[in-house]
Design an enzyme around this catalytic site. Structure first.
Site, short mmCIF file in Angstrom:
data_model
loop_
_atom_site.label_atom_id
_atom_site.label_comp_id
_atom_site.label_asym_id
_atom_site.label_seq_id
_atom_site.Cartn_x
_atom_site.Cartn_y
_atom_site.Cartn_z
N HIS A 297 -4.98 8.76 6.90
CA HIS A 297 -5.20 7.49 7.59
C HIS A 297 -4.02 6.55 7.42
CE1 HIS A 297 -6.80 3.48 8.46
NE2 HIS A 297 -7.78 4.06 9.12
N CYS A 298 -3.39 6.60 6.25
CA CYS A 298 -2.43 5.56 5.90
C CYS A 298 -1.20 5.51 6.80
CB CYS A 298 -1.99 5.73 4.44
SG CYS A 298 -3.32 5.41 3.25
N LEU A 299 -0.48 6.62 6.92
CA LEU A 299 0.81 6.57 7.60
C LEU A 299 0.74 6.68 9.11
CD1 LEU A 299 3.16 8.42 5.11
CD2 LEU A 299 2.39 6.07 5.16
N ASP A 302 -2.04 3.06 9.80
CA ASP A 302 -1.96 1.72 9.23
C ASP A 302 -0.73 0.93 9.66
OD1 ASP A 302 -4.27 2.44 8.05
OD2 ASP A 302 -3.51 2.55 6.00
#
Length: 467
Positions: A297-299, A302
Site C-alpha cells: 500500500h505504501c509506495l 501513498d
C-alpha cells in the site's frame, strides 16, 4: 450472521517498566505490559496488516480488544485462530483469543461501550483519486457508539486535513458530541513493515497528534501503553504529512536507482557495484536498490495522496512524486523487455516460451500481494503468448503448493502454480527472480536453470543476468 469470538477474562500482568530514552530493537516478549489501571476497552476497526498487529499488541499489553472487520471470511479465519499476517503468527494469536483479551467480529453492536477506537482501514486510489469511503464508514459506525470522554484515533494513511475535515465532522454528526470538548480525537500514522524482524510495532517510535492538547495527552497515554517511544507533534495535519513524507522519500529514491539501473545497463556499467561502493560513505548517503517495481500500500499509493493534496491545495503537481510514479510503475515493463531480449539472444521467441516467475508477493518473506509488480510481469508475458508459471511458498499455504489451483486475485488468470523443483527449473526457458524469499533454494536455482533474470541480485553464475 455476523461472526464473533469473545470468551472474556484477563491474565494477571506485571506493571510496565519505564521506556528507555533511545529506541532499540528488543524482542516482542521483552516489551512490558501496562498496569491494570490503564486497561481499556479498545476497538480496532480494520483487521489487515496494520489493524491485526495493533490489536494483538494492545491485547498483550492488557487492554480488552475487539477487532472489527466487514470481511466475514477474514473474521472467520481469525476466530479459528489462523493468522494471515506474517508478523502475527497463529501461535501468538490463539492465546489472546482463548483468554478473551482479543475478540473479533463483523457485528457493529460489538463495538458499543468502547473507551478507545482506532481506525486502520484501507485508503485505496480510485481512478487516481483518494478513496476515503472506508474511513468515513468506520467513523459513522463508531460515532453511533461514541461516549463523552472516549478517544478515537485514525491510523490510515491519508492526506493532511482528513482527521479535522472528515473524521471529526462525521463523529460529531453521528454522536452529537464535539471533538476536543466532549471526546478526544487524534491521528497516529501506522509504521508497520511486514516481515521486518528488527523493527516491530513495539519498538518503532510512534508519531502521535491530537486535535487539541487534551486529545494529544489521551493519544499519548494510549500508545505509551503499547509502544516504547512516542513522538508528539503539534497537530494532526503534521502527523498526516509525516506519513506521506516517509513513504514519498522511499518512493522517490527507489525511482532514482531504478532509472539509474536502466541507464547503467545500456552503458555497460554495474550499477549494483556502484551502489555497494556508495554505501561505504558514512554520511550523506542512504542505500536503495533497484527492483522489478514497488508494491504494497505504501509506495504505489501513498505518495499519490501527497501529489493529489499538493495539486488540490497549492494548484500545482508534486513533480518528484509524478516522476517516481512513472519510473516505478514501468519497471515491470522493463523487466519483460530485458527478458524478451535475453530470449532473443538465445534464438527463442517469447511466444510459446516457458517462463517461471519466482515470487508473487511484493516483498521478501511475506504473503502480501497488494499492488505486487509480479502480477504486471505475468500479465505482460501472458499477453505476449508466453506459458507463465509461478512459485511462491508464502502466498499459497496450508496445502501442498502443487495441489493448489488458487492464486491471489492480483495474479492474472493463466498463470500456473508449481514448486521450484529441479525439474521445473530445468524445464523453463527462462526463470525470473522477482521476490527473493529466503525459502527459495538459490543453489538449486542456479544449478538447474538454463537462464535466470535476477531482479534482486541474489544469484551469480554464467547463466545469471542481474537486472
Amino acid at each position: 450472521m455476523p461472526a464473533r469470538h469473545d470468551t472474556g477474562g484477563f491474565a494477571a500482568r506485571r506493571p510496565r517498566a519505564s521506556a528507555p530514552p533511545v529506541p532499540s530493537a528488543p524482542s516482542a516478549a521483552s516489551v512490558p505490559p501496562v498496569p491494570s489501571a490503564a486497561r481499556s476497552r479498545v476497538i480496532v476497526a480494520g483487521q489487515g496488516y496494520v489493524g491485526l498487529s495493533l490489536a494483538a499488541r494492545a491485547a498483550e499489553a492488557g487492554h480488552r480488544v475487539v477487532g472489527f472487520d466487514v470481511d466475514e471470511r477474514r473474521v472467520e479465519q481469525l476466530i479459528a485462530g489462523e493468522s494471515y499476517v506474517v508478523d502475527i503468527p497463529s501461535a501468538r494469536l490463539r492465546p489472546l483469543l482463548a483468554s478473551g483479551a482479543y475478540s473479533v467480529s463483523t457485528d457493529p453492536a460489538d463495538c458499543a461501550g468502547f473507551d478507545i477506537a482506532v481506525i486502520t482501514v484501507p485508503t485505496p486510489l480510485r481512478e487516481g483519486l483518494p478513496d476515503l469511503s472506508h474511513i468515513a464508514g468506520s467513523a459513522r459506525m463508531l460515532g453511533g457508539f461514541l461516549r463523552p470522554g472516549a478517544l478515537v484515533v485514525l491510523e490510515s494513511t491519508t492526506y493532511p486535513g482528513t482527521t479535522d475535515e472528515l473524521v471529526a465532522p462525521i463523529l460529531a454528526e453521528t454522536s452529537g458530541l464535539t471533538a476536543g470538548r466532549d471526546f478526544h480525537l487524534g491521528y497516529s500514522p501506522e509504521r508497520i513493515d511486514p516481515g521486518n524482524t528488527r523493527w516491530s510495532l513495539e519498538n518503532t517510535p510512534k508519531v502521535v497528534s491530537g486535535v487539541n492538547r487534551t486529545s494529544l495527552e489521551h493519544v499519548q497515554a494510549f500508545y505509551r501503553s503499547i509502544v516504547r517511544t512516542v513522538v508528539p507533534v503539534s497537530g494532526c495535519r503534521t502527523a498526516e504529512l509525516t506519513k506521506l513524507l516517509e513513504n514519498t522519500f522511499r518512493h522517490v529514491n527507489i525511482g532514482l536507482v531504478n532509472e539509474l539501473a536502466m541507464f547503467a545497463h545500456e552503458l555497460d556499467v554495474d550499477v549494483w557495484e556502484a551502489i555497494d561502493a556508495a554505501t561505504t560513505k558514512p554520511y550523506g548517503y542512504l542505500r536503495f536498490v533497484p527492483g522489478p517495481g514497488v508494491g504494497g500500500h505504501c509506495l504505489p499509493i501513498d505518495p499519490s495522496y501527497l501529489s493529489w493534496w499538493a495539486e488540490r491545495t497549492a494548484g500545482r503537481t508534486f513533480r518528484f512524486v509524478e516522476l517516481a510514479n512513472d519510473v516505478n510503475s514501468h519497471m515491470p515493463d522493463y523487466v519483460v523487455q530485458r527478458l524478451v531480449k535475453a530470449l532473443d539472444r538465445r534464438e527463442k521467441d517469447v511466444k510459446g516460451s516457458r517462463v517461471l516467475l519466482l515470487g508473487i508477493s511484493y516483498k521478501a518473506n511475506t504473503s502480501d500481494t497488494r499492488e505486487t509488480p509480479s502480477a504486471r510481469v505475468a500479465e505482460l508475458l501472458l499477453g505476449m503468448g508466453a506459458d507463465v508459471y509461478a512459485a511462491d511458498p508464502h502466498v499459497v499455504r496450508e496445502v501442498p503448493i502443487e495441489e493448489s489451483t488458487e492464486l491471489p486475485a492480483e495474479v492474472p488468470d493463466g498463470v500456473r502454480l508449481v514448486t521450484p523443483s529441479p525439474e521445473e527449473l530445468a524445464a523453463a526457458d527462462a526463470v525470473v527472480l522477482l521476490t527473493d524469499h529466503d525459502a527459495f533454494d538459490y543453489d538449486t536455482v542456479t544449478a538447474c536453470s538454463t537462464y535466470v533474470l535476477d531482479c534482486r541480485r541474489r544469484l551469480s553464475g554464467d547463466n545469471i543476468e542481474i537486472l
